[in-house]
Design a protein around this motif. Sequence first.
Motif, PDB file in Angstrom:
ATOM      1  N   LEU A   1       8.509  61.526 -12.660  1.00 30.65           N
ATOM      2  CA  LEU A   1       8.414  62.502 -13.748  1.00 30.65           C
ATOM      3  C   LEU A   1       9.792  63.031 -14.132  1.00 30.65           C
ATOM      4  CD1 LEU A   1       5.256  64.535 -12.643  1.00 30.65           C
ATOM      5  CD2 LEU A   1       5.429  62.866 -14.487  1.00 30.65           C
ATOM      6  N   ALA A   2      10.651  63.262 -13.135  1.00 26.58           N
ATOM      7  CA  ALA A   2      12.002  63.730 -13.449  1.00 26.58           C
ATOM      8  C   ALA A   2      12.779  62.689 -14.236  1.00 26.58           C
ATOM      9  CB  ALA A   2      12.735  64.074 -12.152  1.00 26.58           C
ATOM     10  N   SER A   3      12.593  61.420 -13.916  1.00 26.08           N
ATOM     11  CA  SER A   3      13.274  60.358 -14.653  1.00 26.08           C
ATOM     12  C   SER A   3      12.756  60.262 -16.080  1.00 26.08           C
ATOM     13  CB  SER A   3      13.090  59.020 -13.928  1.00 26.08           C
ATOM     14  OG  SER A   3      13.619  59.068 -12.620  1.00 26.08           O
ATOM     15  N   LEU A   4      11.447  60.421 -16.247  1.00 24.59           N
ATOM     16  CA  LEU A   4      10.886  60.368 -17.595  1.00 24.59           C
ATOM     17  C   LEU A   4      11.344  61.541 -18.448  1.00 24.59           C
ATOM     18  CD1 LEU A   4       7.218  59.258 -16.809  1.00 24.59           C
ATOM     19  CD2 LEU A   4       9.076  57.847 -17.709  1.00 24.59           C
ATOM     20  N   LEU A   5      11.539  62.698 -17.806  1.00 23.98           N
ATOM     21  CA  LEU A   5      11.962  63.887 -18.546  1.00 23.98           C
ATOM     22  C   LEU A   5      13.477  64.037 -18.587  1.00 23.98           C
ATOM     23  CD1 LEU A   5       9.324  66.433 -17.191  1.00 23.98           C
ATOM     24  CD2 LEU A   5       9.340  65.293 -19.409  1.00 23.98           C
TER      25      LEU A   5
ATOM     26  N   TYR B   1      14.569  67.083  -8.420  1.00 26.48           N
ATOM     27  CA  TYR B   1      15.081  65.776  -8.824  1.00 26.48           C
ATOM     28  C   TYR B   1      15.743  65.832 -10.195  1.00 26.48           C
ATOM     29  CZ  TYR B   1      13.249  62.868  -5.038  1.00 26.48           C
ATOM     30  OH  TYR B   1      13.032  62.259  -3.825  1.00 26.48           O
ATOM     31  N   SER B   2      15.233  66.664 -11.080  1.00 27.75           N
ATOM     32  CA  SER B   2      15.847  66.793 -12.405  1.00 27.75           C
ATOM     33  C   SER B   2      17.280  67.313 -12.294  1.00 27.75           C
ATOM     34  CB  SER B   2      15.011  67.730 -13.280  1.00 27.75           C
ATOM     35  OG  SER B   2      13.731  67.191 -13.523  1.00 27.75           O
ATOM     36  N   ALA B   3      17.481  68.285 -11.401  1.00 30.50           N
ATOM     37  CA  ALA B   3      18.837  68.796 -11.187  1.00 30.50           C
ATOM     38  C   ALA B   3      19.752  67.716 -10.606  1.00 30.50           C
ATOM     39  CB  ALA B   3      18.790  70.011 -10.259  1.00 30.50           C
ATOM     40  N   ALA B   4      19.209  66.905  -9.685  1.00 34.64           N
ATOM     41  CA  ALA B   4      20.022  65.829  -9.094  1.00 34.64           C
ATOM     42  C   ALA B   4      20.354  64.757 -10.122  1.00 34.64           C
ATOM     43  CB  ALA B   4      19.278  65.226  -7.905  1.00 34.64           C
ATOM     44  N   LEU B   5      19.386  64.390 -10.959  1.00 35.11           N
ATOM     45  CA  LEU B   5      19.643  63.362 -11.966  1.00 35.11           C
ATOM     46  C   LEU B   5      20.639  63.829 -13.018  1.00 35.11           C
ATOM     47  CD1 LEU B   5      16.012  62.007 -12.508  1.00 35.11           C
ATOM     48  CD2 LEU B   5      17.907  60.838 -11.362  1.00 35.11           C
ATOM     49  N   SER B   6      20.615  65.126 -13.335  1.00 38.51           N
ATOM     50  CA  SER B   6      21.553  65.635 -14.338  1.00 38.51           C
ATOM     51  C   SER B   6      22.999  65.596 -13.850  1.00 38.51           C
ATOM     52  CB  SER B   6      21.173  67.068 -14.722  1.00 38.51           C
ATOM     53  OG  SER B   6      21.287  67.936 -13.602  1.00 38.51           O
ATOM     54  N   ALA B   7      23.188  65.516 -12.512  1.00 43.03           N
ATOM     55  CA  ALA B   7      24.546  65.462 -11.964  1.00 43.03           C
ATOM     56  C   ALA B   7      25.126  64.056 -11.955  1.00 43.03           C
ATOM     57  CB  ALA B   7      24.552  66.036 -10.544  1.00 43.03           C
ATOM     58  N   ILE B   8      24.334  63.049 -12.271  1.00 40.70           N
ATOM     59  CA  ILE B   8      24.827  61.669 -12.306  1.00 40.70           C
ATOM     60  C   ILE B   8      25.587  61.448 -13.612  1.00 40.70           C
ATOM     61  CG2 ILE B   8      24.164  59.237 -12.286  1.00 40.70           C
ATOM     62  CD1 ILE B   8      21.696  59.985 -10.717  1.00 40.70           C
ATOM     63  N   PRO B   9      26.826  60.970 -13.563  1.00 47.01           N
ATOM     64  CA  PRO B   9      27.597  60.755 -14.800  1.00 47.01           C
ATOM     65  C   PRO B   9      26.906  59.735 -15.708  1.00 47.01           C
ATOM     66  CG  PRO B   9      29.029  60.687 -12.889  1.00 47.01           C
ATOM     67  CD  PRO B   9      27.629  60.687 -12.365  1.00 47.01           C
TER      68      PRO B   9
ATOM     69  N   ARG C   1      17.714  50.115 -13.982  1.00 45.77           N
ATOM     70  CA  ARG C   1      18.627  51.254 -13.879  1.00 45.77           C
ATOM     71  C   ARG C   1      18.059  52.330 -12.955  1.00 45.77           C
ATOM     72  NH1 ARG C   1      19.000  50.539 -19.556  1.00 45.77           N
ATOM     73  NH2 ARG C   1      17.724  52.420 -19.900  1.00 45.77           N
ATOM     74  N   PHE C   2      16.736  52.460 -12.970  1.00 47.83           N
ATOM     75  CA  PHE C   2      16.117  53.459 -12.094  1.00 47.83           C
ATOM     76  C   PHE C   2      16.324  53.097 -10.624  1.00 47.83           C
ATOM     77  CE2 PHE C   2      12.406  54.672  -9.551  1.00 47.83           C
ATOM     78  CZ  PHE C   2      12.437  56.057  -9.690  1.00 47.83           C
TER      79      PHE C   2
ATOM     80  N   LEU D   1      17.830  55.947  -8.142  1.00 49.56           N
ATOM     81  CA  LEU D   1      17.264  56.061  -6.801  1.00 49.56           C
ATOM     82  C   LEU D   1      18.322  56.170  -5.704  1.00 49.56           C
ATOM     83  CD1 LEU D   1      14.602  56.207  -5.287  1.00 49.56           C
ATOM     84  CD2 LEU D   1      14.621  53.711  -5.125  1.00 49.56           C
ATOM     85  N   PRO D   2      19.375  55.329  -5.693  1.00 48.24           N
ATOM     86  CA  PRO D   2      20.386  55.493  -4.626  1.00 48.24           C
ATOM     87  C   PRO D   2      21.158  56.804  -4.711  1.00 48.24           C
ATOM     88  CG  PRO D   2      20.529  53.322  -5.641  1.00 48.24           C
ATOM     89  CD  PRO D   2      19.653  54.138  -6.522  1.00 48.24           C
ATOM     90  N   LEU D   3      21.457  57.266  -5.932  1.00 45.22           N
ATOM     91  CA  LEU D   3      22.306  58.441  -6.078  1.00 45.22           C
ATOM     92  C   LEU D   3      21.568  59.747  -5.801  1.00 45.22           C
ATOM     93  CD1 LEU D   3      24.470  57.468  -9.177  1.00 45.22           C
ATOM     94  CD2 LEU D   3      25.038  57.347  -6.754  1.00 45.22           C
ATOM     95  N   VAL D   4      20.256  59.742  -5.803  1.00 48.47           N
ATOM     96  CA  VAL D   4      19.502  60.950  -5.444  1.00 48.47           C
ATOM     97  C   VAL D   4      19.043  60.872  -3.989  1.00 48.47           C
ATOM     98  CG1 VAL D   4      18.749  61.366  -7.807  1.00 48.47           C
ATOM     99  CG2 VAL D   4      17.314  59.993  -6.287  1.00 48.47           C
TER     100      VAL D   4
END
Length: 324
Positions: free
Chosen positions: A120-124, A205-213, A230-231, A236-239
């Motif tokens: 859900l975090a990836s979709l949003l 997870y949304s906060a973690a994904l937003s930190a990925i460049p 890409r997911f 997946l590895p970076l979170v």
Amino acid sequence: MANATDAPPRRTAAEKPRDPARGNSANTSSLLQRREGRSGYLFIAPTTVLLTIFYLWPLLQTVGYSFTSWNPASGDAGAFVGFQNYADLVSAGDFLRALGNTGMYVAVVVPLTLAIGLVLASLLAQPFRGRSIYRALLFVPYIAPVAGSALIFSYLLSPLGGVVNGVLSALGVPPIGFLTTEPWALISVMVFSVWQGVGYSMIIYSAALSAIPPSYYEAAKLDGAGPIRRFFSVSLPLVGPTTGFLAVTGVIGALQVFTQVYVLTQGGPLRSTETVLYFIYQQGFVFFNGGSASAAAVVLLAVGIIVSVIQLRVLSRREPVELI
């Protein structure tokens, strides 16, 4: 001609004159460090006292009561029985079944909550109109009172007039007692817990994904990676550190599941949904067998510590991922 012995003797490091200013500076620095240390102790003193009174002391009392025949109704500490309470737990099938139900609950709820939250975090993660509203709606079950949500959930699953059974009846399926038959009762508790906790995982997870460049995803696109690739290759590895945090806290919380069971099934049918914490509640506040309840609490604490240590050791062996 002067002799070599007439040369002035050299001073050793210990004999060299000390700089008074340097000595005073060192003393002042040491004094400031001691003052800061005392100030730090004063700041943490209230928290330390409160933790000792409300956590450490009750924990020590529980360990002590686990070796006695304590009756919480009368307040009588009871006689010392040694490890008899622990032996009764091992020999009693009810506790072992509660431990198995708890293990199954943890093994199903925690992975599903993390997986669905990450999806859900990836979709949003992509900006679109109304994204904040969807996030808020998904997060509402986590902040809503558990008891109230469980009552609404039990009404939806009721075999008499429930929405779910109404849909099944329209499809020609006979009504199902989701909360009164096996294995549907435990499955229903798990589904409710996943629905309740997935919003929290999604927000973290949304906060973690937003930190990925964004350059990482752009590079993956240039390499021909699609959204799914890409997911799994970037997101997946970076979170991973976030997943470790959610896994540890999720397991600790799942081991202490109680309210969902108490409101939805009360441990039934035939103890098929009874968890360790609900077993402790039954022993301590229904049957007033405080010694057995304390022993079960100590066992649950030991299991939580062991599982957490194993998780942390596994996570510490992973190579850290740096975002550059």
